[in-house]
Design an enzyme around this catalytic site. Structure first.
Site, short mmCIF file in Angstrom:
data_model
loop_
_atom_site.label_atom_id
_atom_site.label_comp_id
_atom_site.label_asym_id
_atom_site.label_seq_id
_atom_site.Cartn_x
_atom_site.Cartn_y
_atom_site.Cartn_z
N VAL A 28 2.20 1.35 7.42
CA VAL A 28 2.98 0.15 8.16
C VAL A 28 2.14 -0.99 8.29
O VAL A 28 1.00 -1.06 8.18
CB VAL A 28 3.77 0.81 9.13
CG1 VAL A 28 4.30 2.13 8.94
CG2 VAL A 28 2.93 0.63 10.53
N LYS A 35 2.13 0.38 14.53
CA LYS A 35 1.74 1.39 14.02
C LYS A 35 1.90 2.49 15.21
O LYS A 35 1.93 3.64 14.97
CB LYS A 35 0.15 1.18 13.80
CG LYS A 35 -0.05 0.62 12.29
CD LYS A 35 -1.44 0.85 12.02
CE LYS A 35 -1.85 -0.07 10.72
NZ LYS A 35 -1.16 0.43 9.42
N MET A 77 0.67 -1.21 0.06
CA MET A 77 -0.16 0.11 -0.10
C MET A 77 0.79 1.25 0.01
O MET A 77 0.49 2.27 -1.04
CB MET A 77 -1.08 0.00 1.17
CG MET A 77 -2.04 -0.93 1.17
SD MET A 77 -2.90 -0.89 -0.43
CE MET A 77 -3.71 0.57 -0.52
N ASP A 128 10.98 3.55 5.14
CA ASP A 128 10.90 2.22 5.72
C ASP A 128 12.06 1.64 6.30
O ASP A 128 13.14 2.02 5.55
CB ASP A 128 10.40 1.14 4.38
CG ASP A 128 9.89 0.03 4.92
OD1 ASP A 128 10.21 -0.95 5.63
OD2 ASP A 128 8.52 -0.35 4.32
N GLU A 179 -0.13 -4.03 9.60
CA GLU A 179 -1.06 -4.14 10.27
C GLU A 179 -1.03 -4.56 11.76
O GLU A 179 -1.47 -5.83 12.24
CB GLU A 179 -2.38 -4.72 9.58
CG GLU A 179 -3.73 -4.56 10.06
CD GLU A 179 -4.44 -3.24 10.02
OE1 GLU A 179 -3.81 -2.43 9.46
OE2 GLU A 179 -5.44 -3.20 10.58
N HIS A 237 -8.77 4.77 4.09
CA HIS A 237 -8.65 3.54 3.71
C HIS A 237 -8.55 3.34 2.12
O HIS A 237 -9.57 3.08 1.43
CB HIS A 237 -9.81 2.61 4.16
CG HIS A 237 -9.61 1.26 4.13
ND1 HIS A 237 -10.66 0.21 4.35
CD2 HIS A 237 -8.48 0.54 3.99
CE1 HIS A 237 -10.08 -0.81 4.23
NE2 HIS A 237 -8.95 -0.86 3.72
N1 LIG Z 1 -2.98 -4.84 1.07
C1 LIG Z 1 -3.87 -4.21 0.97
O1 LIG Z 1 -4.70 -4.36 0.00
C2 LIG Z 1 -4.38 -3.11 2.01
C3 LIG Z 1 -5.48 -2.32 1.63
C4 LIG Z 1 -6.09 -1.36 2.37
C5 LIG Z 1 -5.23 -1.21 3.59
N2 LIG Z 1 -4.33 -1.82 3.72
C6 LIG Z 1 -3.43 -1.40 5.01
O2 LIG Z 1 -2.32 -0.67 4.74
C7 LIG Z 1 -1.30 -1.13 5.61
C8 LIG Z 1 -0.11 -1.37 5.01
O3 LIG Z 1 -0.34 -2.87 4.37
P1 LIG Z 1 0.67 -3.46 3.21
O4 LIG Z 1 -0.20 -4.39 2.67
O5 LIG Z 1 1.14 -2.30 2.54
O6 LIG Z 1 1.69 -4.21 4.24
P2 LIG Z 1 2.85 -4.65 3.80
O7 LIG Z 1 3.31 -5.91 4.64
O8 LIG Z 1 3.15 -5.07 2.40
O9 LIG Z 1 4.17 -3.45 4.07
C9 LIG Z 1 4.28 -2.93 5.52
C10 LIG Z 1 5.42 -2.10 5.18
O10 LIG Z 1 5.48 -1.39 6.53
C11 LIG Z 1 6.95 -1.24 6.89
N3 LIG Z 1 7.23 -0.83 8.37
C12 LIG Z 1 7.07 -1.57 9.46
N4 LIG Z 1 7.30 -0.91 10.58
C13 LIG Z 1 7.38 0.57 9.97
C14 LIG Z 1 7.76 1.64 10.54
N5 LIG Z 1 7.74 2.11 11.98
N6 LIG Z 1 8.08 2.90 9.56
C15 LIG Z 1 7.95 2.64 8.47
N7 LIG Z 1 7.59 1.51 7.76
C16 LIG Z 1 7.35 0.52 8.41
C17 LIG Z 1 7.38 -2.73 6.82
O11 LIG Z 1 8.77 -2.92 6.64
C18 LIG Z 1 6.88 -3.20 5.34
O12 LIG Z 1 7.44 -2.84 4.40
C19 LIG Z 1 -1.82 -1.94 6.70
O13 LIG Z 1 -2.42 -1.18 7.84
C20 LIG Z 1 -3.12 -2.67 5.99
O14 LIG Z 1 -3.92 -3.30 6.77
C21 LIG Z 1 -3.69 -2.86 3.04
#
Ligand SMILES: NC(=O)c1ccc[n+]([C@@H]2O[C@H](COP(=O)([O-])OP(=O)(O)OC[C@H]3O[C@@H](n4cnc5c(N)ncnc54)[C@H](O)[C@@H]3O)[C@@H](O)[C@H]2O)c1
Lengths: 297, 96
Positions: A100, A107, A22, A41, A102, A150
């Site tokens: 970041v 977070k 995301m 990141d 979930e 979102h």
């Molecule tokens: N995947 C989806 O379709 C989707 C859709 C809507 C919302 N979301 C939400 O978006 C958020 C991210 O999801 P994602 O799918 O991209 O996850 P992901 O696992 O692909 O990526 C998360 C990233 O966050 C990084 N991270 C961890 N701690 C951190 C910090 N303190 N500072 C900066 N970066 C940090 C990790 O290294 C990782 O690269 C989550 O809350 C998820 O629920 C996801």
């Protein structure tokens, strides 16, 4: 030259925390609309891969006609820590988007760190799927600046955005977010705070049920998706959607819903947990309910 | 020996042949040069980016800006025409 009238996002700079599915998708949406982005990141490998992935998505968005013709792409810089933010690009971020993992603790830490660094009044936008905004507000220095937004995957293709107003979210924060979403040509729908808000609260247990149907042997993943598409008008089908979300993220979100609502339907089913344990995370790892050979996430 | 610009036809047909082979391999179906690959029953538009990347890698071209339009990838003939155009130094070419 350029930029001033033609590019909707000129003059803005976003800080995006998290370079995963995301974070990089949101960065691509912003860059494609002419908004400069600082992507942060701590995972250096993720960070190193991000510019190519973002460029790929911006090109994909352009190919699909999802970007304004006239937009000059925004600049992208990357770094491992938000501590570098105020210096990068010489322009303080106009908003922060947190994307970041979930996980409430991860977070909380990211939000606490960044809210100590940016100026008061800078909107801090969480892209959480399920964690209540009021719960995240406990970690920030200024709950009035915090709001939930979102975006769905891929952000450049999905125009509608669920916006979550926490109990403490300020009117100015909501207004600033509306202006940002207008520059990104997204349409907000504002809802109240709750575990999973609207879309995750409905979609994630539904996907969990679809996985249970497959695990029970009632139908294959293909058949479930074809039925949900053909009979019920679902655009991709729940299992292909699960692959697009990322099965690890889906499991994290289901646990958040389960623990905050007590709804047993939200307990991630065994097949989902097994796939995650085996590293089959969906499209981003090349395999989930489907195979994605040769496709770039 | 590189292309001589007064002989575009064999070049273009070589690209067409290669692209027909690529599509057959990736989709498990045979396609005609003028078939709309994204038409009904055809490929998902997400596949278009795979075509872009394949054309760039195979022919050493960069497809950017205004050339990134679905219309350019709809048929094998149009893809070959795009490759042709981008391989020439082309004064007043393709736009940013
Ligand atoms: N995947 C989806 O379709 C989707 C859709 C809507 C919302 N979301 C939400 O978006 C958020 C991210 O999801 P994602 O799918 O991209 O996850 P992901 O696992 O692909 O990526 C998360 C990233 O966050 C990084 N991270 C961890 N701690 C951190 C910090 N303190 N500072 C900066 N970066 C940090 C990790 O290294 C990782 O690269 C989550 O809350 C998820 O629920 C996801």
């Amino acid at each position: 030259m350029a930029a001033e009238n033609g590019t909707p996002g000129a003059g803005r700079r976003l800080a995006v925390l998290g370079a995963g599915v995301m974070g990089s998708g949101i960065a691509a949406l912003a860059v494609g609309h002419g908004i400069a982005v600082s992507l942060i990141d701590p995972d250096r490998r993720r960070l190193a891969e991000a510019p190519a992935r973002i460029d790929h998505q911006v090109r994909m968005a352009r190919l699909m006609g999802a970007l304004p013709e006239e937009a000059v792409p925004g600049a992208l810089d990357t770094g491992p820590s938000p501590a570098d933010l105020p210096a990068a690009g010489g322009l303080a971020p106009t908003a922060v988007i947190e994307a970041v993992t979930e996980d409430a603790d991860a977070k909380a830490k990211a939000l606490a760190d960044v809210s100590a660094l940016v100026a008061p009044g800078t909107p801090i936008i969480s892209n959480t799927s399920s964690i209540p905004i009021d719960e995240l507000a406990l970690a920030t220095a200024r709950p009035v600046d915090l709001i939930g937004t979102h975006f769905m995957n891929p952000p450049y293709l999905i125009r509608t955005v669920e916006v979550i107003r926490g109990t403490h979210t300020g009117e100015a924060t909501l207004d600033a977010l509306r202006a940002l979403l207008a520059a990104l040509r997204r349409e907000p729908i504002v809802v109240e705070d709750a575990p999973g808000f609207v879309t995750s609260r409905i979609l994630h247990p539904m996907i969990n049920d679809a996985v249970r149907v497959v695990a029970a042997g009632t139908a294959s993943a293909e058949s479930v998706d074809r039925l949900m598409r053909g009979c019920l008008g679902h655009p991709t089908g729940p299992l292909r959607t699960a692959d697009l979300i990322g099965l690890d993220n889906l499991v994290d979100s289901l646990w958040v819903l389960h623990s905050r609502t007590g709804d047993e339907g939200c307990r991630p089913c065994d097949l989902l947990l097994e796939l995650v344990r085996a590293g089959h995370l969906g499209r981003k790892s090349g395999r989930g309910f489907y195979e994605y050979e040769g496709e770039q996430a | 020996m590189t292309t001589s610009s007064d002989q575009p036809v064999p070049e273009s047909s070589a690209v067409q042949t290669e692209m027909l082979g690529f599509l057959a391999k990736r989709t498990g179906t045979t396609w005609a040069t003028d078939a709309d690959v994204f038409g009904s029953g055809g490929l998902s538009s997400l596949f278009a980016m795979e075509l872009v990347v394949h054309l760039e890698k195979s022919y050493g071209i960069a497809i950017r800006g205004a050339d990134l339009r679905m219309e350019n990838f709809r048929t094998v003939r149009r893809m070959a025409a795009l490759v042709e155009r981008l391989r020439q130094p082309a004064p007043g070419g393709s736009g940013a």
